[in-house]
Motif scaffolding. Structure first.
Motif, PDB file in Angstrom:
ATOM      1  N   LEU A 196       0.870  -1.178   0.000  1.00  0.00           N
ATOM      2  CA  LEU A 196       0.000   0.000   0.000  1.00  0.00           C
ATOM      3  C   LEU A 196       0.906   1.226   0.000  1.00  0.00           C
ATOM      4  N   GLN A 197       0.941   1.915  -1.132  1.00  0.00           N
ATOM      5  CA  GLN A 197       1.692   3.153  -1.226  1.00  0.00           C
ATOM      6  C   GLN A 197       0.782   4.288  -0.798  1.00  0.00           C
ATOM      7  N   MET A 198       1.222   5.038   0.199  1.00  0.00           N
ATOM      8  CA  MET A 198       0.409   6.120   0.739  1.00  0.00           C
ATOM      9  C   MET A 198       1.150   7.444   0.549  1.00  0.00           C
ATOM     10  N   ASN A 199       0.581   8.306  -0.251  1.00  0.00           N
ATOM     11  CA  ASN A 199       1.170   9.612  -0.519  1.00  0.00           C
ATOM     12  C   ASN A 199       0.299  10.717   0.064  1.00  0.00           C
ATOM     13  N   SER A 200       0.895  11.887   0.223  1.00  0.00           N
ATOM     14  CA  SER A 200       0.168  13.056   0.724  1.00  0.00           C
ATOM     15  C   SER A 200      -0.619  12.721   1.988  1.00  0.00           C
ATOM     16  N   LEU A 201       0.066  12.117   2.926  1.00  0.00           N
ATOM     17  CA  LEU A 201      -0.604  11.664   4.141  1.00  0.00           C
ATOM     18  C   LEU A 201      -1.170  12.833   4.929  1.00  0.00           C
ATOM     19  N   LYS A 202      -2.331  12.579   5.538  1.00  0.00           N
ATOM     20  CA  LYS A 202      -3.025  13.566   6.338  1.00  0.00           C
ATOM     21  C   LYS A 202      -3.116  13.074   7.782  1.00  0.00           C
ATOM     22  N   THR A 203      -3.360  13.995   8.709  1.00  0.00           N
ATOM     23  CA  THR A 203      -3.459  13.582  10.111  1.00  0.00           C
ATOM     24  C   THR A 203      -4.591  12.581  10.310  1.00  0.00           C
ATOM     25  N   GLU A 204      -5.637  12.714   9.507  1.00  0.00           N
ATOM     26  CA  GLU A 204      -6.763  11.784   9.633  1.00  0.00           C
ATOM     27  C   GLU A 204      -6.454  10.384   9.108  1.00  0.00           C
ATOM     28  N   ASP A 205      -5.285  10.192   8.515  1.00  0.00           N
ATOM     29  CA  ASP A 205      -4.864   8.857   8.098  1.00  0.00           C
ATOM     30  C   ASP A 205      -4.243   8.073   9.261  1.00  0.00           C
ATOM     31  N   THR A 206      -4.066   8.726  10.391  1.00  0.00           N
ATOM     32  CA  THR A 206      -3.504   8.050  11.561  1.00  0.00           C
ATOM     33  C   THR A 206      -4.394   6.895  11.995  1.00  0.00           C
ATOM     34  N   ALA A 207      -3.806   5.703  12.055  1.00  0.00           N
ATOM     35  CA  ALA A 207      -4.570   4.496  12.384  1.00  0.00           C
ATOM     36  C   ALA A 207      -3.622   3.309  12.424  1.00  0.00           C
ATOM     37  N   VAL A 208      -4.149   2.193  12.882  1.00  0.00           N
ATOM     38  CA  VAL A 208      -3.462   0.920  12.699  1.00  0.00           C
ATOM     39  C   VAL A 208      -3.954   0.341  11.377  1.00  0.00           C
ATOM     40  N   TYR A 209      -3.027  -0.037  10.517  1.00  0.00           N
ATOM     41  CA  TYR A 209      -3.355  -0.563   9.195  1.00  0.00           C
ATOM     42  C   TYR A 209      -3.198  -2.078   9.196  1.00  0.00           C
ATOM     43  N   TYR A 210      -4.223  -2.743   8.673  1.00  0.00           N
ATOM     44  CA  TYR A 210      -4.263  -4.196   8.673  1.00  0.00           C
ATOM     45  C   TYR A 210      -4.332  -4.734   7.249  1.00  0.00           C
ATOM     46  N   CYS A 211      -3.627  -5.812   7.023  1.00  0.00           N
ATOM     47  CA  CYS A 211      -3.722  -6.574   5.791  1.00  0.00           C
ATOM     48  C   CYS A 211      -4.767  -7.669   5.990  1.00  0.00           C
TER      49      CYS A 211
END
Length: 121
Positions: free
Chosen positions: A80-95
Motif C-alpha cells: 500500500l503506497q500512501m502519498n500526501s498523508l493527512k493527520t486523519e490517516d492516523t490508524a493501525v493498518y491491517y492486511c
C-alpha cells in the motif's frame, strides 16, 4: 493456515509518504481477495483498498488519488503506497485476505496483526 505480517508503518509529518508491505505465508495472492483496512482510535475498522481479482483496485473517497494498492505474487507481498498523508490517516493498518476453501465450500478470512501509522501536523 494463512499468516499475514505487515510492516512499513511509522510516524511522519503531514504530506509525507509511506509504503506498507504485507507478506503472506504462502502463494495466496492469486487465489485470495486481498485488501488493506485501518482502524483509528475510537472508530470502527474501515476499508482502505481492495485488490480485485481482475487487477482493478477499489478505494474509498477518503484515500482515492493518494493511496495505491499493488501486489508482487513472486514475493507473496501486498503493498500500500500512501502519498500526501493527512493527520486523519492516523490508524493501525491491517492486511486482510479472503481465501476460498473449495473443499468446505466457504471463504476463510485472515488478518495480520497490524502496523501503526501516525501522521502529525
Amino acid at each position: 493456515q494463512v499468516q499475514l505480517v505487515e510492516s512499513g508503518g511509522g510516524s511522519v509529518q503531514a504530506g509525507a509518504s509511506l509504503q506498507l508491505s504485507c507478506v503472506a505465508s504462502g502463494s495466496i495472492l492469486d487465489s485470495c481477495l486481498m485488501g488493506w483496512y485501518r482502524q483509528a482510535p475510537g472508530k470502527e475498522r474501515e476499508l482502505v483498498s481492495l485488490f480485485l481479482s481482475d487487477g482493478i483496485a477499489d478505494y474509498p473517497d477518503s484515500v482515492k488519488g493518494r493511496f495505491t494498492i499493488s501486489q508482487d505474487t513472486a514475493k507473496n507481498t501486498l503493498y500500500l503506497q500512501m502519498n500526501s498523508l493527512k493527520t486523519e490517516d492516523t490508524a493501525v493498518y491491517y492486511c486482510q485476505a479472503d481465501c476460498p476453501d473449495l473443499s468446505r465450500d466457504r471463504v476463510d478470512n485472515y488478518w495480520g496483526p497490524g502496523t501503526q501509522v501516525t501522521v502529525s501536523s
